[in-house]
Design a protein around this motif. Sequence first.
Motif, short mmCIF file in Angstrom:
data_model
loop_
_atom_site.label_atom_id
_atom_site.label_comp_id
_atom_site.label_asym_id
_atom_site.label_seq_id
_atom_site.Cartn_x
_atom_site.Cartn_y
_atom_site.Cartn_z
N GLN A 1 0.83 -1.20 0.00
CA GLN A 1 0.00 0.00 0.00
C GLN A 1 0.87 1.25 0.00
O GLN A 1 1.98 1.25 0.49
CB GLN A 1 -0.89 0.02 1.25
CG GLN A 1 -1.85 -1.15 1.33
CD GLN A 1 -2.64 -1.08 2.62
OE1 GLN A 1 -2.08 -1.00 3.69
NE2 GLN A 1 -3.96 -1.09 2.48
N GLU A 2 0.30 2.32 -0.58
CA GLU A 2 0.98 3.61 -0.57
C GLU A 2 -0.01 4.68 -0.12
O GLU A 2 -1.16 4.68 -0.54
CB GLU A 2 1.52 3.94 -1.96
CG GLU A 2 2.37 5.17 -1.96
CD GLU A 2 3.12 5.38 -3.27
OE1 GLU A 2 3.28 6.55 -3.65
OE2 GLU A 2 3.53 4.37 -3.89
N PHE A 3 0.47 5.58 0.75
CA PHE A 3 -0.37 6.63 1.31
C PHE A 3 0.32 7.98 1.15
O PHE A 3 1.54 8.06 1.10
CB PHE A 3 -0.60 6.39 2.82
CG PHE A 3 -1.15 5.04 3.14
CD1 PHE A 3 -2.51 4.81 3.17
CD2 PHE A 3 -0.30 3.98 3.42
CE1 PHE A 3 -3.02 3.56 3.46
CE2 PHE A 3 -0.79 2.72 3.73
CZ PHE A 3 -2.15 2.51 3.74
N ARG A 4 -0.50 9.02 1.10
CA ARG A 4 0.00 10.39 1.12
C ARG A 4 -0.63 11.06 2.33
O ARG A 4 -1.86 11.06 2.47
CB ARG A 4 -0.37 11.13 -0.15
CG ARG A 4 0.17 12.54 -0.21
CD ARG A 4 -0.26 13.25 -1.49
NE ARG A 4 -0.02 14.66 -1.41
CZ ARG A 4 0.96 15.29 -2.06
NH1 ARG A 4 1.77 14.61 -2.84
NH2 ARG A 4 1.13 16.59 -1.93
N LEU A 5 0.21 11.57 3.22
CA LEU A 5 -0.28 12.21 4.44
C LEU A 5 0.14 13.66 4.47
O LEU A 5 1.24 14.01 4.01
CB LEU A 5 0.30 11.51 5.68
CG LEU A 5 -0.22 10.11 5.96
CD1 LEU A 5 0.60 9.06 5.25
CD2 LEU A 5 -0.20 9.84 7.45
N GLY A 6 -0.71 14.51 5.01
CA GLY A 6 -0.43 15.93 5.12
C GLY A 6 -0.35 16.38 6.57
O GLY A 6 -0.47 15.57 7.50
N VAL A 7 -0.19 17.66 6.76
CA VAL A 7 -0.05 18.25 8.10
C VAL A 7 -1.22 17.82 8.98
O VAL A 7 -2.38 17.85 8.58
CB VAL A 7 0.00 19.79 7.99
CG1 VAL A 7 -0.01 20.43 9.37
CG2 VAL A 7 1.25 20.21 7.22
N GLY A 8 -0.88 17.37 10.17
CA GLY A 8 -1.89 16.96 11.15
C GLY A 8 -2.29 15.51 11.06
O GLY A 8 -3.04 15.03 11.91
N GLU A 9 -1.82 14.79 10.05
CA GLU A 9 -2.16 13.37 9.94
C GLU A 9 -1.07 12.53 10.60
O GLU A 9 0.09 12.93 10.67
CB GLU A 9 -2.33 12.97 8.48
CG GLU A 9 -3.55 13.61 7.84
CD GLU A 9 -3.79 13.07 6.45
OE1 GLU A 9 -4.68 12.22 6.30
OE2 GLU A 9 -3.07 13.50 5.53
N ALA A 10 -1.47 11.35 11.06
CA ALA A 10 -0.54 10.47 11.76
C ALA A 10 -0.71 9.04 11.27
O ALA A 10 -1.74 8.69 10.70
CB ALA A 10 -0.79 10.53 13.27
N ALA A 11 0.32 8.22 11.50
CA ALA A 11 0.27 6.80 11.15
C ALA A 11 1.00 6.01 12.23
O ALA A 11 1.96 6.50 12.82
CB ALA A 11 0.91 6.56 9.79
N GLU A 12 0.52 4.80 12.44
CA GLU A 12 1.17 3.87 13.36
C GLU A 12 1.21 2.53 12.66
O GLU A 12 0.23 2.13 12.04
CB GLU A 12 0.38 3.77 14.66
CG GLU A 12 0.99 2.81 15.66
CD GLU A 12 0.19 2.73 16.96
OE1 GLU A 12 0.75 2.20 17.92
OE2 GLU A 12 -0.96 3.18 16.98
N PHE A 13 2.36 1.83 12.75
CA PHE A 13 2.46 0.58 11.99
C PHE A 13 3.48 -0.35 12.61
O PHE A 13 4.36 0.06 13.36
CB PHE A 13 2.79 0.87 10.53
CG PHE A 13 4.09 1.61 10.33
CD1 PHE A 13 5.27 0.93 10.00
CD2 PHE A 13 4.15 2.99 10.46
CE1 PHE A 13 6.45 1.61 9.82
CE2 PHE A 13 5.34 3.68 10.27
CZ PHE A 13 6.49 2.99 9.95
N ASP A 14 3.34 -1.62 12.26
CA ASP A 14 4.25 -2.67 12.66
C ASP A 14 5.45 -2.59 11.73
O ASP A 14 5.32 -2.73 10.52
CB ASP A 14 3.55 -4.02 12.52
CG ASP A 14 4.38 -5.20 12.96
OD1 ASP A 14 5.63 -5.11 12.96
OD2 ASP A 14 3.79 -6.24 13.29
N THR A 15 6.63 -2.36 12.29
CA THR A 15 7.81 -2.14 11.46
C THR A 15 8.39 -3.43 10.87
O THR A 15 9.36 -3.37 10.12
CB THR A 15 8.91 -1.40 12.26
OG1 THR A 15 9.22 -2.17 13.43
CG2 THR A 15 8.44 -0.02 12.65
N ARG A 16 7.77 -4.57 11.20
CA ARG A 16 8.19 -5.81 10.55
C ARG A 16 7.62 -5.90 9.13
O ARG A 16 8.06 -6.72 8.34
CB ARG A 16 7.77 -7.01 11.39
CG ARG A 16 8.52 -7.08 12.73
CD ARG A 16 7.99 -8.14 13.61
NE ARG A 16 6.61 -7.78 13.96
CZ ARG A 16 5.81 -8.50 14.72
NH1 ARG A 16 6.21 -9.64 15.20
NH2 ARG A 16 4.60 -8.08 14.99
#
Length: 192
Positions: free
Chosen positions: A144-159
């Motif tokens: 998957q590919e995402f585009r995030l802007g100011v004020g957006e956040a992401a959390e993910f499993d780094t594996r």
Amino acid sequence: MDHPVGDVLTGVGPRLRALRRARSATLAALANETGLTASTLSRLENGKLLPTLEQLLPLARAHGVPLDDLVAAPPTGDPRIHLRPVRRSGLVMVPLTRRAGGIQAYKMIYPPAGRAPTMNLQTHEGYEWFYVLNGHVRFVLGEQEFRLGVGEAAEFDTRIPHWIGSADSRPAELLTLFGAQGERAHLEPSRH
């Protein structure tokens, strides 16, 4: 120095025991975590062995406390953190925390798109969280590919294979939280 070194180091044992017991950790579990033997840990806690820096560093990391806490260093009186940016291949990491072990906070500045090295997906142990402070971020997570802007956040499993970079001609600034494994992954040169 007000106290001789021996006096300072003598007080380390009881602090080590208290930290281990507060975590409900056994000597064997702590030995496994630090690479020190259970016998060495026992002798350190009982004051039969004065600790060395090589022993204190993994213990501070395992207990998630600054080295200063283990040796009861006097307060400096200045709570400010003196930020020293680390630069690698256009990426700038500014440490916002300085305690040993545990979750670390960083301000990350990714160079404008096209100025960063090629996109190499990385994996490492742990979880990562980031919040976009300025600019736009291109975030690849697995397929998957995402585009995030100011004020957006992401959390993910780094594996899961991942990559983060600026999405346009401006640098992207992020507030990022991750552990030591994440720090090493972001600072290691590419192996591909």
